[in-house]
Design a protein around this motif. Structure first.
Motif, PDB file in Angstrom:
ATOM      1  N   VAL A 252      45.634 -19.283  -4.147  1.00 48.85           N
ATOM      2  CA  VAL A 252      45.302 -17.984  -3.565  1.00 48.85           C
ATOM      3  C   VAL A 252      45.530 -16.972  -4.684  1.00 48.85           C
ATOM      4  O   VAL A 252      46.653 -16.823  -5.177  1.00 48.85           O
ATOM      5  CB  VAL A 252      46.172 -17.661  -2.338  1.00 48.85           C
ATOM      6  CG1 VAL A 252      45.839 -16.282  -1.789  1.00 48.85           C
ATOM      7  CG2 VAL A 252      45.959 -18.727  -1.266  1.00 48.85           C
ATOM      8  N   THR A 253      44.441 -16.357  -5.134  1.00 53.54           N
ATOM      9  CA  THR A 253      44.560 -15.658  -6.399  1.00 53.54           C
ATOM     10  C   THR A 253      43.795 -14.347  -6.472  1.00 53.54           C
ATOM     11  O   THR A 253      42.967 -14.017  -5.622  1.00 53.54           O
ATOM     12  CB  THR A 253      44.124 -16.617  -7.545  1.00 53.54           C
ATOM     13  OG1 THR A 253      44.510 -16.048  -8.787  1.00 53.54           O
ATOM     14  CG2 THR A 253      42.631 -16.868  -7.550  1.00 53.54           C
ATOM     15  N   ASN A 254      44.093 -13.611  -7.506  1.00 50.98           N
ATOM     16  CA  ASN A 254      43.421 -12.395  -7.951  1.00 50.98           C
ATOM     17  C   ASN A 254      44.281 -11.927  -9.117  1.00 50.98           C
ATOM     18  O   ASN A 254      45.477 -12.203  -9.132  1.00 50.98           O
ATOM     19  CB  ASN A 254      43.399 -11.320  -6.850  1.00 50.98           C
ATOM     20  CG  ASN A 254      42.464 -10.176  -7.219  1.00 50.98           C
ATOM     21  OD1 ASN A 254      42.491  -9.683  -8.349  1.00 50.98           O
ATOM     22  ND2 ASN A 254      41.647  -9.771  -6.291  1.00 50.98           N
TER      23      ASN A 254
ATOM     24  N   SER B  40      48.047 -12.000 -13.065  1.00 56.58           N
ATOM     25  CA  SER B  40      47.446 -11.763 -14.388  1.00 56.58           C
ATOM     26  C   SER B  40      46.764 -13.039 -14.863  1.00 56.58           C
ATOM     27  O   SER B  40      47.087 -14.139 -14.416  1.00 56.58           O
ATOM     28  CB  SER B  40      48.519 -11.354 -15.395  1.00 56.58           C
ATOM     29  OG  SER B  40      49.468 -12.388 -15.513  1.00 56.58           O
ATOM     30  N   LEU B  41      45.823 -12.856 -15.795  1.00 53.54           N
ATOM     31  CA  LEU B  41      45.014 -14.007 -16.237  1.00 53.54           C
ATOM     32  C   LEU B  41      45.623 -14.678 -17.471  1.00 53.54           C
ATOM     33  O   LEU B  41      45.008 -14.738 -18.522  1.00 53.54           O
ATOM     34  CB  LEU B  41      43.585 -13.539 -16.562  1.00 53.54           C
ATOM     35  CG  LEU B  41      42.820 -12.849 -15.427  1.00 53.54           C
ATOM     36  CD1 LEU B  41      41.435 -12.427 -15.890  1.00 53.54           C
ATOM     37  CD2 LEU B  41      42.713 -13.761 -14.221  1.00 53.54           C
ATOM     38  N   GLY B  42      46.830 -15.184 -17.347  1.00 57.67           N
ATOM     39  CA  GLY B  42      47.486 -15.832 -18.489  1.00 57.67           C
ATOM     40  C   GLY B  42      47.579 -17.335 -18.308  1.00 57.67           C
ATOM     41  O   GLY B  42      46.835 -17.944 -17.543  1.00 57.67           O
ATOM     42  N   GLN B  43      48.548 -17.915 -19.036  1.00 55.03           N
ATOM     43  CA  GLN B  43      48.742 -19.376 -19.001  1.00 55.03           C
ATOM     44  C   GLN B  43      49.095 -19.893 -17.608  1.00 55.03           C
ATOM     45  O   GLN B  43      48.702 -20.998 -17.236  1.00 55.03           O
ATOM     46  CB  GLN B  43      49.864 -19.779 -19.965  1.00 55.03           C
ATOM     47  CG  GLN B  43      49.457 -19.801 -21.417  1.00 55.03           C
ATOM     48  CD  GLN B  43      48.311 -20.772 -21.669  1.00 55.03           C
ATOM     49  OE1 GLN B  43      48.267 -21.856 -21.107  1.00 55.03           O
ATOM     50  NE2 GLN B  43      47.376 -20.366 -22.493  1.00 55.03           N
ATOM     51  N   LEU B  44      49.862 -19.101 -16.866  1.00 54.98           N
ATOM     52  CA  LEU B  44      50.238 -19.567 -15.520  1.00 54.98           C
ATOM     53  C   LEU B  44      48.992 -19.655 -14.643  1.00 54.98           C
ATOM     54  O   LEU B  44      48.809 -20.618 -13.890  1.00 54.98           O
ATOM     55  CB  LEU B  44      51.272 -18.643 -14.878  1.00 54.98           C
ATOM     56  CG  LEU B  44      52.669 -18.613 -15.507  1.00 54.98           C
ATOM     57  CD1 LEU B  44      53.567 -17.626 -14.759  1.00 54.98           C
ATOM     58  CD2 LEU B  44      53.325 -20.000 -15.521  1.00 54.98           C
TER      59      LEU B  44
ATOM     60  N   ASN C 290      34.462 -14.751 -13.546  1.00 55.52           N
ATOM     61  CA  ASN C 290      34.088 -15.193 -14.899  1.00 55.52           C
ATOM     62  C   ASN C 290      35.193 -16.046 -15.510  1.00 55.52           C
ATOM     63  O   ASN C 290      34.927 -17.046 -16.180  1.00 55.52           O
ATOM     64  CB  ASN C 290      33.835 -13.979 -15.818  1.00 55.52           C
ATOM     65  CG  ASN C 290      32.549 -13.286 -15.442  1.00 55.52           C
ATOM     66  OD1 ASN C 290      31.694 -13.868 -14.771  1.00 55.52           O
ATOM     67  ND2 ASN C 290      32.408 -12.032 -15.852  1.00 55.52           N
ATOM     68  N   PHE C 291      36.416 -15.627 -15.284  1.00 59.81           N
ATOM     69  CA  PHE C 291      37.560 -16.374 -15.819  1.00 59.81           C
ATOM     70  C   PHE C 291      37.582 -17.800 -15.239  1.00 59.81           C
ATOM     71  O   PHE C 291      37.729 -18.777 -15.968  1.00 59.81           O
ATOM     72  CB  PHE C 291      38.849 -15.619 -15.471  1.00 59.81           C
ATOM     73  CG  PHE C 291      40.079 -16.181 -16.110  1.00 59.81           C
ATOM     74  CD1 PHE C 291      40.342 -15.948 -17.457  1.00 59.81           C
ATOM     75  CD2 PHE C 291      40.984 -16.938 -15.382  1.00 59.81           C
ATOM     76  CE1 PHE C 291      41.491 -16.468 -18.056  1.00 59.81           C
ATOM     77  CE2 PHE C 291      42.129 -17.454 -15.971  1.00 59.81           C
ATOM     78  CZ  PHE C 291      42.381 -17.211 -17.314  1.00 59.81           C
TER      79      PHE C 291
END
Ligand SMILES: Nc1ncnc2c1ncn2[C@@H]1O[C@H](COP(=O)(O)OP(=O)(O)O)[C@@H](O)[C@H]1O
Ligand SMILES: [Mg+2]
Length: 274
Positions: free
Chosen positions: A9-11, A138-142, A172-173
């Motif tokens: 469940v993301t954003n 956030s769009l990082g390693q996790l 896109n990510f």
């Protein structure tokens, strides 16, 4: 259901209802008889706190302890099963601590760093029908780890312009990760949360959202209304179903789960209607 479904469940934004949705969606699935595990994968540890652990950082045997040996030079491996807790309402969960933020930084040097969460969850996946991951904002390693551990994604969104604009960025990510790692990550749907039903023109919102995303992804028909009881339930470490079962927010979450199960063909369990 034979296969475990792992859902992120993301954003990449906070405050869009990720944690609330993981908790309530998970609870509703559990009440239907599914075996459910919730995973706190956000260094703010809100889910861990919501599930009744007042001081997450004081905990041992957390998801961070399971991750550390994959990242640091130690062979002190911990079985995932040893990190699972059950809250008083019967929900199984993997708690996190703030160390998650440090582990994300250190992860850069780790062998197969993108697959750490996947390895940890695969150890116990067979014991559950659904694993829901509460993602970082956030769009990082996790986030990469969460996506690659998942079969599916639910995009939590707040029904206003900036949030809609952010949807295409995260789409896109997900596409990029999926292509580069040769893995199908299905976006199951966009879920609007905290919808002010009186103030929002729902049709216009949907048209705007589709224009922003510029691709064919489903939007859930059932949206979660903005209700004080949802936030109050959080303060009481309860799901909306326990805190105010007759509220329209509880009904909306129950309908959402039915809608999801209908889509995925998972509405029947052991040959019976769930
Ligand atoms: N449907 C809702 N109505 C009212 N408040 C909500 C609703 N859903 C979430 N909230 C509140 O909004 C805040 C953000 O929700 P949260 O699930 O923590 O978002 P995220 O995990 O994306 O940061 C929390 O304080 C939560 O209690
Ligand atoms: Mg959260």
């Amino acid at each position: 259901m034979s296969e475990t479904k792992i859902i992120s469940v993301t954003n990449d934004k906070g405050g869009v209802g990720k944690t609330t949705t993981v908790h309530n969606f998970g609870y509703a699935l559990m009440k239907k008889g599914y075996r459910v595990l919730l995973v706190d994968f956000n260094a703010q540890c809100d889910l861990t706190a919501e599930l009744g652990i007042a001081e997450p950082d004081a905990e041992n045997n957390t998801l961070c302890d399971a991750m550390r040996p994959y990242i640091m030079d130690t062979d002190d491996f911990l079985e995932t099963a040893e990190c699972i807790r059950t809250n008083p309402n019967g929900l199984d969960f993997l708690p996190a601590t703030q160390e998650l933020a440090d582990l994300e930084t250190l992860m850069i040097q780790a062998y197969q760093r993108e697959m750490i969460l996947s390895s940890i969850l695969q150890e116990i996946a067979g014991q559950y029908d659904f694993i829901l991951i509460d993602c970082p904002g956030s769009l990082g390693q996790l986030m990469v780890n969460a996506l690659l551990a998942s079969n599916e994604v639910i995009l939590a969104a707040f029904p206003e312009k900036n949030s809609l604009a952010g949807l295409s960025k995260i789409m896109n990510f997900i596409d990029q990760i999926s292509r580069r790692m040769h893995r199908e990550i299905r976006v199951r749907g966009v879920l609007f949360n905290r919808v002010d039903v009186r103030e929002t023109d729902l049709n216009k919102l949907l048209t705007d959202a589709k224009a922003h995303v510029k691709r064919d992804i489903p939007f859930f028909n059932n949206w979660i209304p903005k209700r004080v009881s949802v936030a109050r339930a959080v303060e009481h470490a309860a799901s909306i179903f326990e805190y105010e079962p007759s509220s329209d927010a509880a009904i909306a979450y129950a309908k959402l789960v039915n809608e999801y199960l209908k889509w995925t063909g998972g509405e029947k369990r052991n040959g019976k209607s769930a």
